[in-house]
Design an enzyme around this catalytic site. Structure first.
Site, short mmCIF file in Angstrom:
data_model
loop_
_atom_site.label_atom_id
_atom_site.label_comp_id
_atom_site.label_asym_id
_atom_site.label_seq_id
_atom_site.Cartn_x
_atom_site.Cartn_y
_atom_site.Cartn_z
NE ARG A 47 -3.69 2.16 2.60
CZ ARG A 47 -4.06 2.67 3.75
NH1 ARG A 47 -3.58 2.17 4.87
NH2 ARG A 47 -4.90 3.68 3.79
CB SER A 78 -12.32 -1.37 -1.45
OG SER A 78 -10.99 -1.67 -1.11
CE LYS A 106 -9.47 2.76 1.85
NZ LYS A 106 -9.96 1.54 1.20
#
Length: 214
Positions: A39, A108, A137
């Site tokens: 990420r 997602s 996040k």
């Protein structure tokens, strides 16, 4: 490639307490992680590319699945097993065109409707969240703390693997698995742990126990 989604690490060097992402991944691999996702929000594309190459070697040697968050180009460049996409990334079909039929493409989602759309578009698995409150996040208010109930609804609505994400720890992972998730994805629970290897092992054991696996 068939992936075991039980314990899924999402990397983020800013939460590693001064340790390198390579060290965190090595510890997670030793602890039994099943999937590693690159990420590294805030890193440049070049930085993620070089880190991705290093992590690709680590995970390949350990037979651990390796995915890249958001960036289809970086996933292709480092020969990752696939990519994980969000609302603002390339569509699933476009990622598939770039990476090929053999790639894993995840998506997602935070609702049953979004889950159905993603599967219809060809997603191989879904990341469902944020299950619990998280500061790892930025999550829109309507997608925050959707709870195991939404995980259960998504699991009933689709026939692809689903991974719960957002605020998950070894303590609450069993609730997510029992709701119907195939696995759990974490950032801080491993990356920020005093002992990332032990934290990975504890999380993996919690998942296995909830599944009724030995």
């Amino acid at each position: 490639m068939n992936i075991e989604f039980g314990t899924y690490l999402v990397t983020q060097g800013s939460r590693s307490r001064g340790r390198t992402t390579e060290d965190i991944v090595a510890a997670a691999v030793a602890g039994g992680v099943d999937v590693v996702q690159l990420r590294e929000k805030g890193a440049t594309a070049r930085e993620r590319y070089h880190l991705g190459r290093a992590l690709r070697e680590q995970t390949r040697d350990a037979d651990v699945a390796f995915l890249v968050n958001d960036r289809v180009d970086i996933a292709a460049a480092v020969d990752a097993d696939g990519v994980h996409l969000g609302d603002e990334d390339l569509p699933v079909a476009a990622a598939r065109d770039v990476l090929g039929d053999g790639a894993i493409v995840g998506r997602s989602v935070s609702s049953v409707e979004a889950a159905r759309r993603a599967v219809q578009a060809g997603a191989d698995y879904l990341g469902v969240g944020a299950v619990y409150a998280t500061d790892s996040k930025d999550v829109r208010e309507e997608h925050a703390e959707i709870g195991p109930e939404t995980v259960a609804a998504v699991a009933d609505a689709v026939d692809v693997p689903i991974v719960g994400i957002g605020g998950i720890t070894a303590a609450n992972a069993p609730d997510v698995i029992e709701a119907g998730a195939d696995g759990v994805a974490v950032v801080s629970a491993i990356t920020a742990a005093d002992d990332p290897e032990a934290a990975t092992r504890e999380l993996a054991e919690a998942v296995r126990s909830a599944r009724g696996s030995p």
